[in-house]
Design a protein around this motif. Structure first.
Motif, PDB file in Angstrom:
ATOM      1  N   MET A 177       0.492  -1.238  -0.084  1.00 27.75           N
ATOM      2  CA  MET A 177       0.241   0.000  -0.474  1.00 27.75           C
ATOM      3  C   MET A 177       1.254   0.859  -0.391  1.00 27.75           C
ATOM      4  O   MET A 177       1.166   1.845  -1.211  1.00 27.75           O
ATOM      5  N   VAL A 178       1.877   1.345   1.001  1.00 33.19           N
ATOM      6  CA  VAL A 178       3.049   2.074   1.206  1.00 33.19           C
ATOM      7  C   VAL A 178       3.161   2.320  -0.136  1.00 33.19           C
ATOM      8  O   VAL A 178       3.848   3.712  -1.135  1.00 33.19           O
ATOM      9  N   THR A 179       4.339   1.391  -0.297  1.00 32.34           N
ATOM     10  CA  THR A 179       4.978   1.886  -1.611  1.00 32.34           C
ATOM     11  C   THR A 179       4.464   1.818  -3.293  1.00 32.34           C
ATOM     12  O   THR A 179       5.098   2.974  -3.825  1.00 32.34           O
ATOM     13  N   PHE A 180       3.405   1.408  -3.386  1.00 34.59           N
ATOM     14  CA  PHE A 180       2.952   1.558  -3.942  1.00 34.59           C
ATOM     15  C   PHE A 180       1.994   3.150  -4.566  1.00 34.59           C
ATOM     16  O   PHE A 180       2.624   3.923  -5.301  1.00 34.59           O
ATOM     17  N   SER A 181       1.737   3.851  -3.253  1.00 34.07           N
ATOM     18  CA  SER A 181       1.299   4.976  -3.317  1.00 34.07           C
ATOM     19  C   SER A 181       2.112   5.658  -3.420  1.00 34.07           C
ATOM     20  O   SER A 181       2.433   7.316  -4.247  1.00 34.07           O
ATOM     21  N   LEU A 182       3.590   5.917  -2.868  1.00 35.62           N
ATOM     22  CA  LEU A 182       4.083   7.044  -2.828  1.00 35.62           C
ATOM     23  C   LEU A 182       4.968   6.838  -4.043  1.00 35.62           C
ATOM     24  O   LEU A 182       6.168   7.449  -4.198  1.00 35.62           O
ATOM     25  N   LEU A 183       5.641   6.160  -4.258  1.00 34.27           N
ATOM     26  CA  LEU A 183       6.107   5.511  -5.606  1.00 34.27           C
ATOM     27  C   LEU A 183       5.869   5.313  -6.761  1.00 34.27           C
ATOM     28  O   LEU A 183       5.962   5.663  -7.724  1.00 34.27           O
ATOM     29  N   ALA A 184       5.598   3.751  -6.088  1.00 37.53           N
ATOM     30  CA  ALA A 184       4.362   3.248  -8.437  1.00 37.53           C
ATOM     31  C   ALA A 184       3.362   4.123  -8.421  1.00 37.53           C
ATOM     32  O   ALA A 184       3.641   4.369  -9.836  1.00 37.53           O
ATOM     33  N   ARG A 185       2.803   4.981  -8.064  1.00 43.04           N
ATOM     34  CA  ARG A 185       1.948   5.377  -8.818  1.00 43.04           C
ATOM     35  C   ARG A 185       2.226   6.958  -8.945  1.00 43.04           C
ATOM     36  O   ARG A 185       1.971   7.007  -9.975  1.00 43.04           O
ATOM     37  N   PRO A 186       3.412   7.390  -8.984  1.00 43.24           N
ATOM     38  CA  PRO A 186       3.474   8.616  -8.830  1.00 43.24           C
ATOM     39  C   PRO A 186       4.239   8.811 -10.555  1.00 43.24           C
ATOM     40  O   PRO A 186       4.207   8.990 -11.270  1.00 43.24           O
ATOM     41  N   CYS A 187       5.200   7.109 -10.733  1.00 44.65           N
ATOM     42  CA  CYS A 187       5.636   6.997 -11.815  1.00 44.65           C
ATOM     43  C   CYS A 187       5.147   6.438 -12.476  1.00 44.65           C
ATOM     44  O   CYS A 187       4.713   6.467 -13.724  1.00 44.65           O
ATOM     45  N   LEU A 188       3.872   5.721 -12.033  1.00 49.33           N
ATOM     46  CA  LEU A 188       2.685   5.482 -13.684  1.00 49.33           C
ATOM     47  C   LEU A 188       2.295   6.707 -14.010  1.00 49.33           C
ATOM     48  O   LEU A 188       1.979   6.647 -15.668  1.00 49.33           O
ATOM     49  N   MET A 189       1.916   7.877 -13.154  1.00 47.21           N
ATOM     50  CA  MET A 189       1.202   8.833 -13.871  1.00 47.21           C
ATOM     51  C   MET A 189       1.941   9.669 -14.923  1.00 47.21           C
ATOM     52  O   MET A 189       1.687  10.058 -15.978  1.00 47.21           O
ATOM     53  N   HIS A 190       3.194   9.654 -14.029  1.00 46.42           N
ATOM     54  CA  HIS A 190       4.282  10.209 -15.043  1.00 46.42           C
ATOM     55  C   HIS A 190       4.089   9.737 -16.467  1.00 46.42           C
ATOM     56  O   HIS A 190       3.958  10.616 -17.010  1.00 46.42           O
ATOM     57  N   ILE A 191       4.522   9.077 -16.425  1.00 45.13           N
ATOM     58  CA  ILE A 191       5.010   7.378 -17.136  1.00 45.13           C
ATOM     59  C   ILE A 191       3.717   7.579 -18.404  1.00 45.13           C
ATOM     60  O   ILE A 191       3.812   8.019 -19.888  1.00 45.13           O
TER      61      ILE A 191
ATOM     62  N   GLU B 225      16.361   5.649  17.585  1.00 50.54           N
ATOM     63  CA  GLU B 225      16.845   5.749  15.888  1.00 50.54           C
ATOM     64  C   GLU B 225      16.192   4.814  15.020  1.00 50.54           C
ATOM     65  O   GLU B 225      16.558   3.253  15.951  1.00 50.54           O
ATOM     66  N   GLU B 226      16.071   5.139  14.269  1.00 47.75           N
ATOM     67  CA  GLU B 226      16.122   4.165  12.913  1.00 47.75           C
ATOM     68  C   GLU B 226      17.381   4.109  12.261  1.00 47.75           C
ATOM     69  O   GLU B 226      16.790   5.696  11.583  1.00 47.75           O
ATOM     70  N   SER B 227      16.909   3.202  11.260  1.00 49.24           N
ATOM     71  CA  SER B 227      18.644   3.702  10.214  1.00 49.24           C
ATOM     72  C   SER B 227      17.717   4.623   8.865  1.00 49.24           C
ATOM     73  O   SER B 227      18.229   4.193   7.702  1.00 49.24           O
ATOM     74  N   ARG B 228      16.028   3.901   9.077  1.00 51.09           N
ATOM     75  CA  ARG B 228      15.273   4.193   7.632  1.00 51.09           C
ATOM     76  C   ARG B 228      13.948   4.336   7.941  1.00 51.09           C
ATOM     77  O   ARG B 228      13.597   4.864   8.746  1.00 51.09           O
ATOM     78  N   ASP B 229      14.142   5.858   6.762  1.00 47.91           N
ATOM     79  CA  ASP B 229      12.073   5.919   6.780  1.00 47.91           C
ATOM     80  C   ASP B 229      11.424   5.384   6.967  1.00 47.91           C
ATOM     81  O   ASP B 229      11.218   3.473   6.693  1.00 47.91           O
ATOM     82  N   GLU B 230      10.371   5.088   7.283  1.00 44.61           N
ATOM     83  CA  GLU B 230       9.526   4.480   7.821  1.00 44.61           C
ATOM     84  C   GLU B 230       7.921   5.345   7.776  1.00 44.61           C
ATOM     85  O   GLU B 230       7.588   6.533   8.111  1.00 44.61           O
ATOM     86  N   TYR B 231       6.781   4.316   6.951  1.00 47.70           N
ATOM     87  CA  TYR B 231       5.274   4.637   6.771  1.00 47.70           C
ATOM     88  C   TYR B 231       4.791   3.832   8.221  1.00 47.70           C
ATOM     89  O   TYR B 231       4.870   3.065   7.776  1.00 47.70           O
ATOM     90  N   MET B 232       4.447   4.814   9.153  1.00 42.48           N
ATOM     91  CA  MET B 232       3.481   3.387  10.052  1.00 42.48           C
ATOM     92  C   MET B 232       1.581   4.129   9.697  1.00 42.48           C
ATOM     93  O   MET B 232       1.505   5.274  10.457  1.00 42.48           O
ATOM     94  N   ARG B 233       0.940   2.770   9.866  1.00 38.75           N
ATOM     95  CA  ARG B 233      -0.083   3.334   9.894  1.00 38.75           C
ATOM     96  C   ARG B 233      -0.697   3.817  10.973  1.00 38.75           C
ATOM     97  O   ARG B 233      -0.082   3.226  12.037  1.00 38.75           O
TER      98      ARG B 233
ATOM     99  N   SER C 244       3.621  -5.197   7.354  1.00 36.71           N
ATOM    100  CA  SER C 244       3.337  -5.343   5.995  1.00 36.71           C
ATOM    101  C   SER C 244       2.527  -6.454   5.161  1.00 36.71           C
ATOM    102  O   SER C 244       1.497  -5.979   4.391  1.00 36.71           O
ATOM    103  N   GLY C 245       2.119  -7.524   6.034  1.00 31.78           N
ATOM    104  CA  GLY C 245       0.512  -8.970   5.379  1.00 31.78           C
ATOM    105  C   GLY C 245       0.040  -8.283   6.028  1.00 31.78           C
ATOM    106  O   GLY C 245      -0.912  -9.824   5.794  1.00 31.78           O
ATOM    107  N   VAL C 246       0.106  -7.640   6.955  1.00 34.65           N
ATOM    108  CA  VAL C 246      -1.337  -7.151   8.209  1.00 34.65           C
ATOM    109  C   VAL C 246      -2.080  -6.242   7.180  1.00 34.65           C
ATOM    110  O   VAL C 246      -1.862  -5.073   8.209  1.00 34.65           O
ATOM    111  N   LEU C 247      -3.430  -6.229   6.842  1.00 37.38           N
ATOM    112  CA  LEU C 247      -3.689  -5.196   6.147  1.00 37.38           C
ATOM    113  C   LEU C 247      -4.924  -4.744   7.311  1.00 37.38           C
ATOM    114  O   LEU C 247      -6.127  -3.820   6.378  1.00 37.38           O
ATOM    115  N   SER C 248      -5.175  -5.273   7.484  1.00 43.59           N
ATOM    116  CA  SER C 248      -6.707  -5.351   8.930  1.00 43.59           C
ATOM    117  C   SER C 248      -6.073  -3.784   9.697  1.00 43.59           C
ATOM    118  O   SER C 248      -6.961  -2.734  10.149  1.00 43.59           O
ATOM    119  N   SER C 249      -5.092  -3.584   9.855  1.00 38.76           N
ATOM    120  CA  SER C 249      -4.600  -2.803  10.882  1.00 38.76           C
ATOM    121  C   SER C 249      -5.184  -1.524   9.792  1.00 38.76           C
ATOM    122  O   SER C 249      -5.589  -0.236  10.705  1.00 38.76           O
TER     123      SER C 249
END
Length: 98
Positions: free
Chosen positions: A1-15, A36-44, A60-65
């Motif tokens: 959900m996060v990867t598609f919304s923030l990375l794939a969707r903008p790329c597809l729209m641009h194409i 501290e964490e070593s990477r950015d995260e997007y939390m529901r 990431s496999g639990v979409l019920s949240s």
């Protein structure tokens, strides 16, 4: 959900030649602390007493949240998060608008 919304969707729209407007980001107070964490995260998250709180499982496999969440909270890398701090919140409704 996060990867598609923030990375794939903008790329597809641009194409496709479509205009892409980044999702709305609102500063909100957080109701939790985290080291501290070593990477950015997007939390529901959902709001409890005006503060962003993590929804149930963040796996990431639990979409019920996502059913109880109101949007995504951006947790920047290399930064300790303290309760009451203001972070960027992305409402789910703004992820799929044209």
């Amino acid at each position: 959900m996060v990867t598609f919304s923030l990375l794939a969707r903008p790329c597809l729209m641009h194409i496709q030649g479509a205009n892409y407007n980044p999702p709305l980001r609102l500063p909100v107070p957080v109701g939790f602390s985290r080291g501290e964490e070593s990477r950015d995260e997007y939390m529901r998250v959902k709001f409890v007493d005006g503060r962003a709180q993590p929804s149930a499982s963040q796996n990431s496999g639990v979409l019920s949240s996502a059913l109880t969440a109101e949007g995504l909270l951006h947790l920047p890398s290399e930064r300790k998060i303290t309760e009451g701090e203001m972070l960027d919140f992305i409402p789910f409704g703004s992820l799929l608008t044209v």
